[in-house]
Scaffold this motif. Structure first.
Motif, PDB file in Angstrom:
ATOM      1  N   VAL A  13       0.874  -1.177   0.000  1.00 13.82           N
ATOM      2  CA  VAL A  13       0.000   0.000   0.000  1.00 13.82           C
ATOM      3  C   VAL A  13       0.908   1.223   0.000  1.00 13.82           C
ATOM      4  CG1 VAL A  13      -1.779   1.274   1.257  1.00 13.82           C
ATOM      5  CG2 VAL A  13      -1.779  -1.234   1.300  1.00 13.82           C
TER       6      VAL A  13
ATOM      7  N   SER B 208      -3.814   1.029  -2.961  1.00 11.31           N
ATOM      8  CA  SER B 208      -3.228  -0.253  -3.328  1.00 11.31           C
ATOM      9  C   SER B 208      -3.947  -0.803  -4.547  1.00 11.31           C
ATOM     10  CB  SER B 208      -3.318  -1.227  -2.141  1.00 11.31           C
ATOM     11  OG  SER B 208      -2.653  -2.441  -2.428  1.00 11.31           O
TER      12      SER B 208
ATOM     13  N   LEU C 259      -5.157  -3.210   8.339  1.00 11.98           N
ATOM     14  CA  LEU C 259      -5.225  -3.636   6.942  1.00 11.98           C
ATOM     15  C   LEU C 259      -5.228  -5.156   6.784  1.00 11.98           C
ATOM     16  CD1 LEU C 259      -2.793  -1.107   5.216  1.00 11.98           C
ATOM     17  CD2 LEU C 259      -5.216  -0.874   5.724  1.00 11.98           C
TER      18      LEU C 259
END
Length: 766
Positions: free
Chosen positions: A144, A149, A740
């Motif tokens: 990312v 991303s 994430l």
């Protein structure tokens, strides 16, 4: 007629340096002698880029023109205690030095990669400011950059864009971390040179420099990580025989279910067990190989590289369907890869060429990739017929990609250079399995660009360029048969219609780099980029098990447009290097996947997520600083912050990384012996803040603190050099959630304490 290049490399006191002198376009170089003198023969008339590097000194990059006589080049190198200052930036296709770059760029070499190898290529990068990773357990991760991303980051491997279903958070990069010699990361819009997928940035994986004539070297590297009992072994060879260059590598990696600092987890109000702290069915195995061969001549070089990446990785049983106590019980084998699991294979054939055309250089890169990704799970009785021909194959995606890139560069005396280039790519995807997520499709994309660099003065450089692209998607309709209790109903569910869409758009950027008072460098880059919606965003409609959700595309999506500004202010002297990089971007019709707040009607699914388009703003800043004020002691700190804002909802966008700080201190012991040489001790820590800036129906994540440490040294045993490193990650065994991580949706923490042992044996055959 051939000519030669001679010269002398000295330090600030006039003493000679045994520096490396390298001509980039030819892959040809030499080392200066003890007095700093060097000589390179058999050079044709033309324009070249010369690089001079020496450990402990700032690297030099110089444009070199040979016309009708031998050329003499002499220079003085400036001492620097900052390790990264010795690296030469080659991040763009134009072969410039760091001054010419107007964007924010990070450069890492093999030493950094080996020191921070975390088992996957993406996780190796996450200590760099502005870089995060999306993880699915261990072994599956993707980068990312500044909060973006998937298809907004382009991964270039040896000049060819990596294509491997990168739209999926649970689809890791098919890159062998042991087979990476050098990485250049462009942060900010790079669509001008690379195409629409470079909207957030580009990660360039460069091949290693060619060996010199008659030189052959090999390496053997082994790594062990105790958390998941990972064993990694990699062997390589590279050489040059009469300007025939060759290389090869084979890597094997096996790991067991990983351990977490928890004995249970809470999901949907139920407390479920984690037996022996191991997350069941998260083991995996990998096998990778690459071979390269080619020629290196006076006119340039031509090489052919063939590689294959294979991975088999388990998926936590609770990530497919609803987790229950009975399917979390251990099976007695922590290395067993059971169902559910994913298997991936990625083959690449890349032909790289650098050819001299009078006063111009032609760079031609051709590539073919075949990516096969398969997901296995037990079918639900509502999904398949009694004679299910797919068995446990839930989903198979078979992607073929053909790529061609060409660039012609011409030096405009000492006032800069001009580049004309094009990129084109044809993709074909086919699917099978008893489930449906992404339809079969074909896609053709291509673009042409022009770039111009103007040197007003040696310390003030301006660049600008423009690009135009076109694309066509042909997506096939998919009708899914409907079954109830394993009996056909005769009804069909149209998951997506036939979709044919064309796109044409432009991008442009300008930037400048200004060096003043020798220690300060101000860079500014302003660009407008666009991105074409992908087939997955237009037409998906099914369960994405690795993400634990039902994803639905939108055939009405249009291209998104960004307007981005990037500033980089750098100060660098012999002992201090500081970089501050604020950025801001406005996105018109930003495409993103967001939770709908509704449950999926499909069996075995959870929440339903939809692709949407809204206007958005991304803004933030990165700070990195290196200090070597005290002899043999280095201190590094990196700080990153990114804020995303959906202008339609007034909320942040999902999956935005939290504010974080990374710091490390490094002590190099003044030891020189056969038993202990170049010993280093290092201590590092990461602090991540609470992430409360979340989208509607997205969970907040608490902050955390991580501590790591390590020691490395060299030993000579029977005249053979051996490099050792022992390091620890999450030494306090902290329970923390990564915002994430895909398993965060199940309230599952990340890996616990992990001890890593690395051994590398470089072997000089000739």
């Amino acid at each position: 007629m051939d000519f030669k290049l001679t010269g002398k490399i000295v330090d600030e006191s006039g003493e000679g340096l045994m520096a490396s002198v390298f001509i980039h376009e030819l892959g040809k170089g030499t080392a200066a002698d003890i007095d700093g003198n060097f000589e390179i023969n058999k050079l044709r008339p033309g324009n070249y880029h010369l690089h001079v590097t020496h450990l402990g000194y700032k690297s030099l990059s110089q444009t070199l023109t040979i016309q009708d006589a031998d050329v003499e080049f002499s220079t003085t190198m400036i001492a620097s205690a900052i390790q990264l200052e010795s690296l030469t930036i080659e991040a763009n296709p134009f072969k410039n030095g760091p001054l010419e770059q107007s964007q924010t760029i990070l450069v890492i070499d093999r030493d950094y990669i080996e020191k921070n190898n975390a088992g996957t290529f993406a996780n190796t990068l996450e200590k760099l400011p502005g870089i995060s990773t999306i993880n699915t357990g261990v072994g599956i991760s993707k980068p990312v950059i500044r909060g973006m991303s998937f298809n907004r980051i382009m991964i270039n491997d040896r000049g060819i864009k990596q294509e491997g279903q990168q739209w999926g958070a649970d689809h890791g990069l098919e890159i062998d971390p042991f087979d990476v010699d050098r990485v250049e990361i462009i942060k900010g819009p790079a669509s001008l040179m690379y195409g629409s997928d470079g909207m957030a940035g580009v990660i360039n994986i460069s091949p290693p420099a060619f060996k010199q004539d008659g030189e052959i070297e090999a390496t053997v590297t082994s790594m062990y990580r105790n958390n998941n009992d990972m064993f990694s072994n990699s062997a390589s060879i590279a050489g040059n025989e009469g300007d025939f260059v060759f290389g090869g590598r084979f890597t094997m990696q096996d790991f067991a279910d990983y351990r977490i600092p928890a004995e249970s987890f809470n999901y949907a109000g139920f407390v479920l067990p984690i037996y022996e702290n191991r997350l069941k069915n998260t083991a995996g195995s990998e096998r990778h190989f690459s071979v390269m061969g080619g020629v290196k001549k006076q006119w340039g070089y031509s090489t052919l590289t063939v590689s294959r990446f294979q991975q088999k990785a388990g998926i936590f049983v609770g990530a497919v369907g609803v987790p229950r106590s009975y399917n979390l019980r251990p099976d007695g084998d922590s290395r067993n890869i059971d169902i559910p699991r994913q298997e991936s294979s990625h083959m690449k054939v890349i032909w790289n060429n650098s050819i001299m055309l009078d006063d111009k250089w032609l760079e031609l890169d051709l590539g073919y990739q075949k990516n096969i990704r398969e997901e296995y799970s037990f079918p639900h009785s509502q999904e398949v017929a009694p004679d299910n021909p797919f068995g446990n194959l839930a989903l198979s995606l078979d992607l073929d990609v053909f790529t061609a890139n060409a660039r012609i560069s011409q030096q405009k005396s000492d006032k800069g250079q001009a580049i004309l280039g094009f990129n084109t790519q044809f993709s074909r995807n086919r699917h099978s399995g008893f489930e449906f997520l992404l339809p079969s499709y074909e896609s053709l994309q291509g673009g042409i660009f022009y770039f111009r660099e103007i040197k007003f003065r040696s310390n003030l450089i301006f660049n600008t360029g423009a690009r135009i692209d076109g694309a066509y998607h042909d997506i096939q309709e998919h009708l899914q048969p409907i079954y109830r209790n394993s009996r056909p109903t005769g009804e069909m569910d149209q998951r997506n219609p036939d979709i044919q869409k064309s796109f044409i758009n432009w991008s442009a950027s300008s930037g400048l780099s200004w060096v003043f008072q020798n220690y300060f460098n101000l860079k500014f880059n302003l660009g407008s980029a666009y991105r074409i919606p992908t087939p997955i965003e237009l037409s998906s409609n099914g369960i994405h098990h690795g993400n634990f959700r039902h994803e639905v595309g939108n055939a009405n999506l249009g291209s998104e447009r960004s307007y981005q500004a990037d500033l980089n202010f750098a100060y660098s002297n012999r002992k201090v290097s500081i970089n501050l990089s604020p950025f801001i971007g406005y996105f018109d019709d930003f495409i993103y996947l967001a939770p709908s707040g509704r449950f999926s009607p499909l069996p075995g699914a959870s929440d339903l997520w939809e692709y949407r388009q809204n206007n958005a703003i991304f803004a933030g800043s990165e700070l990195s600083a290196d200090f070597n004020i005290i002899k043999n002691i280095g201190f590094n700190i990196g700080v990153e912050y990114v804020d995303s804002h959906n202008l339609n909802t007034g909320l942040p966008l999902p999956l935005t990384p939290p504010f974080s700080t990374f710091a490390s201190i490094d002590y190099r012991l003044p030891l020189e012996s056969k038993i202990l040489d170049k010993m280093r001790l290092f201590l590092e820590g990461k602090l991540a803040s609470d992430q409360n800036r979340v989208d509607r129906n997205e969970r907040q994540t608490a902050g955390y603190k991580l501590l790591g440490a390590g020691i490395s040294w060299n030993t000579i045993l029977y005249k053979q050099k051996i490099q050792f490193q022992i390091s620890g990650q999450n030494l306090t065994n902290e329970f923390y959630l990564n915002h994430l991580s895909r398993y965060r949706l199940l309230n599952l923490p990340e890996q616990g304490r992990n001890i890593t042992v690395n051994v590398k044996i470089p072997i000089s055959i000739r």
